[in-house]
Design a protein around this motif. Sequence first.
Motif, PDB file in Angstrom:
ATOM      1  N   GLN A 140       0.819  -1.208   0.000  1.00 13.98           N
ATOM      2  CA  GLN A 140       0.000   0.000   0.000  1.00 13.98           C
ATOM      3  C   GLN A 140       0.857   1.262   0.000  1.00 13.98           C
ATOM      4  O   GLN A 140       0.584   2.214  -0.725  1.00 13.98           O
ATOM      5  CB  GLN A 140      -0.922  -0.003   1.222  1.00 13.98           C
ATOM      6  CG  GLN A 140      -1.787   1.247   1.363  1.00 13.98           C
ATOM      7  CD  GLN A 140      -2.673   1.197   2.596  1.00 13.98           C
ATOM      8  OE1 GLN A 140      -2.615   0.257   3.378  1.00 13.98           O
ATOM      9  NE2 GLN A 140      -3.495   2.215   2.772  1.00 13.98           N
ATOM     10  N   GLU A 166      -3.545  -4.193  -0.490  1.00 15.11           N
ATOM     11  CA  GLU A 166      -4.113  -2.835  -0.494  1.00 15.11           C
ATOM     12  C   GLU A 166      -3.313  -1.918  -1.426  1.00 15.11           C
ATOM     13  O   GLU A 166      -3.011  -0.770  -1.117  1.00 15.11           O
ATOM     14  CB  GLU A 166      -4.140  -2.262   0.932  1.00 15.11           C
ATOM     15  CG  GLU A 166      -4.980  -3.049   1.919  1.00 15.11           C
ATOM     16  CD  GLU A 166      -6.482  -2.881   1.702  1.00 15.11           C
ATOM     17  OE1 GLU A 166      -6.864  -2.203   0.738  1.00 15.11           O
ATOM     18  OE2 GLU A 166      -7.259  -3.433   2.498  1.00 15.11           O
ATOM     19  N   SER A 193      -5.023   1.553  -2.251  1.00 17.33           N
ATOM     20  CA  SER A 193      -5.713   2.318  -1.203  1.00 17.33           C
ATOM     21  C   SER A 193      -5.206   3.748  -1.069  1.00 17.33           C
ATOM     22  O   SER A 193      -5.937   4.635  -0.641  1.00 17.33           O
ATOM     23  CB  SER A 193      -5.573   1.598   0.141  1.00 17.33           C
ATOM     24  OG  SER A 193      -6.248   0.360   0.106  1.00 17.33           O
ATOM     25  N   THR A 202      -5.832   4.697  -9.646  1.00 15.35           N
ATOM     26  CA  THR A 202      -6.237   3.332  -9.299  1.00 15.35           C
ATOM     27  C   THR A 202      -6.620   2.562 -10.552  1.00 15.35           C
ATOM     28  O   THR A 202      -6.201   1.415 -10.743  1.00 15.35           O
ATOM     29  CB  THR A 202      -7.424   3.362  -8.319  1.00 15.35           C
ATOM     30  OG1 THR A 202      -6.985   3.883  -7.060  1.00 15.35           O
ATOM     31  CG2 THR A 202      -7.992   1.960  -8.104  1.00 15.35           C
ATOM     32  N   THR A 248      -7.860  -6.461  -0.354  1.00 16.31           N
ATOM     33  CA  THR A 248      -8.432  -5.122  -0.419  1.00 16.31           C
ATOM     34  C   THR A 248      -9.675  -4.998   0.450  1.00 16.31           C
ATOM     35  O   THR A 248     -10.288  -6.002   0.825  1.00 16.31           O
ATOM     36  CB  THR A 248      -8.791  -4.777  -1.885  1.00 16.31           C
ATOM     37  OG1 THR A 248      -9.252  -3.437  -1.969  1.00 16.31           O
ATOM     38  CG2 THR A 248      -9.870  -5.714  -2.418  1.00 16.31           C
ATOM     39  N   HIS A 249     -10.026  -3.766   0.764  1.00 18.73           N
ATOM     40  CA  HIS A 249     -11.326  -3.482   1.375  1.00 18.73           C
ATOM     41  C   HIS A 249     -12.200  -2.702   0.396  1.00 18.73           C
ATOM     42  O   HIS A 249     -13.298  -2.287   0.729  1.00 18.73           O
ATOM     43  CB  HIS A 249     -11.151  -2.675   2.674  1.00 18.73           C
ATOM     44  CG  HIS A 249     -10.628  -1.285   2.437  1.00 18.73           C
ATOM     45  ND1 HIS A 249      -9.286  -1.005   2.303  1.00 18.73           N
ATOM     46  CD2 HIS A 249     -11.269  -0.091   2.284  1.00 18.73           C
ATOM     47  CE1 HIS A 249      -9.133   0.298   2.093  1.00 18.73           C
ATOM     48  NE2 HIS A 249     -10.320   0.869   2.075  1.00 18.73           N
ATOM     49  N   GLN A 250     -11.712  -2.529  -0.835  1.00 15.81           N
ATOM     50  CA  GLN A 250     -12.407  -1.748  -1.857  1.00 15.81           C
ATOM     51  C   GLN A 250     -13.127  -2.673  -2.837  1.00 15.81           C
ATOM     52  O   GLN A 250     -12.500  -3.335  -3.659  1.00 15.81           O
ATOM     53  CB  GLN A 250     -11.413  -0.869  -2.616  1.00 15.81           C
ATOM     54  CG  GLN A 250     -10.677   0.152  -1.753  1.00 15.81           C
ATOM     55  CD  GLN A 250      -9.584   0.860  -2.532  1.00 15.81           C
ATOM     56  OE1 GLN A 250      -8.612   0.253  -2.970  1.00 15.81           O
ATOM     57  NE2 GLN A 250      -9.753   2.166  -2.721  1.00 15.81           N
TER      58      GLN A 250
END
Length: 352
Positions: free
Chosen positions: A93, A170, A173, A180, A202-204
Amino acid sequence: MTVISFDGVSKGFPATRRGSAVSALEDVDLQVERGSIVGVIGYSGAGKSTLVRLVNGLEKPSAGVVDVLGVDVGSASASELRGLRGRIGMIFQQFNLFNSRTVRGNVAYPLKVAGWKKQDIGPRVAELLDFVGIGDKAHSYPRALSGGQKQRVGIARAIAANPELLLADEATSALDPQTTGEVLALLRRINRTLGITIVVITHQISVVHELCDQVIVMDGGRVVDSGDTYRVFAHPRAALTERFVAAVTQGVPTGDTLDALLVGGGSLISADVNEFTSEHAADVFEHHGVRHTVVFGGVTDIRGRQLGTLTYRVHAEDDVLASVVAELSTRTRAQLLRPSDAAPTRGTEVAS
C-alpha cells in the motif's frame, strides 16, 4: 492447477500484556487456481493480513494445511520458506521503496538478491520500466514521483525476478480513482501477458469489481462468501457481501426516495438485470401492453457482464400489474413497490 490451498486453516495469537488471545482465522478453506486474479475482501480485522502472512510463510497455521506453490507452509523449513518467498512478488500500500536509491536501483535490488549477473540486470530493469510505463524515470528518486509512479516502481520490482505468484496488499488504497484505474489495468496486463497469478487483498469492492475473476469475502476470520465474481455479485450469500455489492450496483429505491417516486403517479415495478435473465423486462411490459418508463436504478459492468436493478413507472390495472410481476419473477427477481417497502434480500442460490 491450484497454486494456493487452505484446508481447514485456523490461526491464533496468544495473549500479551496489552491484550487477550486473538483468533485471526477460523476454519478457512479456499483455493486459488494458476493464472487467475483473485480478490480477498473484508473490513479491518477480517483476517486478510494474517492470510497474506500465511501465504508468504511469515506465519504458520495453528491448525489445518496451507499449501503454496507446492510447499506445505506449516511444516516447511526456514530455507524452504525463503525459497518460497523468492517465487512470490509483493506489492504494498505504501510502496516500500528505498528513498536513497533511484528508480533503477529499487527495481534492480531484488535481482541482486536473487543472484542475477550484473550484465543481465541492466537490460532487465530497462525492460521492466518500459513495461510499467515509466522508462523515463530510471534515474529519478522516489521523492520526485507521484503516488501512481511510485506504485509502478513497486510493481516493476515485484515482478522483476519472474515470480509465479503476485500478492497485492491494499495496492491502490493510497491512490486517487484515476490512478487506481491505471494500476488495475497494469495488473490485468501483467496477468494476461506474463501469466502471473495475482491475489489482491483489499477493502475496496470497486477493485474486485474491475479486476478480479474470483472473490473471497472474509468476515471475523472466516470465509463467508466465495466464487466467480459475477456470480457472487449477482447472488450474494452473506449480509456482508450484500453491503459490498450495494456500493457498486444500484438497488431498489427505499425510504424517502421511494416515497418521492410514488408521488409521480402510476405504479412502480423493480426488476433485476443480470446475464441469467432470459428476457428483458421491456419485452414483458410490451407483451402485456403496459406503458413503462425507467425512473430509478442502473446497470454496471462486472468483468464484461451486466448486473443491476431497474425500477419502472408503469400504468396498468391491478390484475395486469400482478400478471406482469408474476411473469417477470419467472425470469429474475421482481416486485411491485409500495410506500412501506424496504429493499429485499437477494436470494442465496447461485445460478448454474
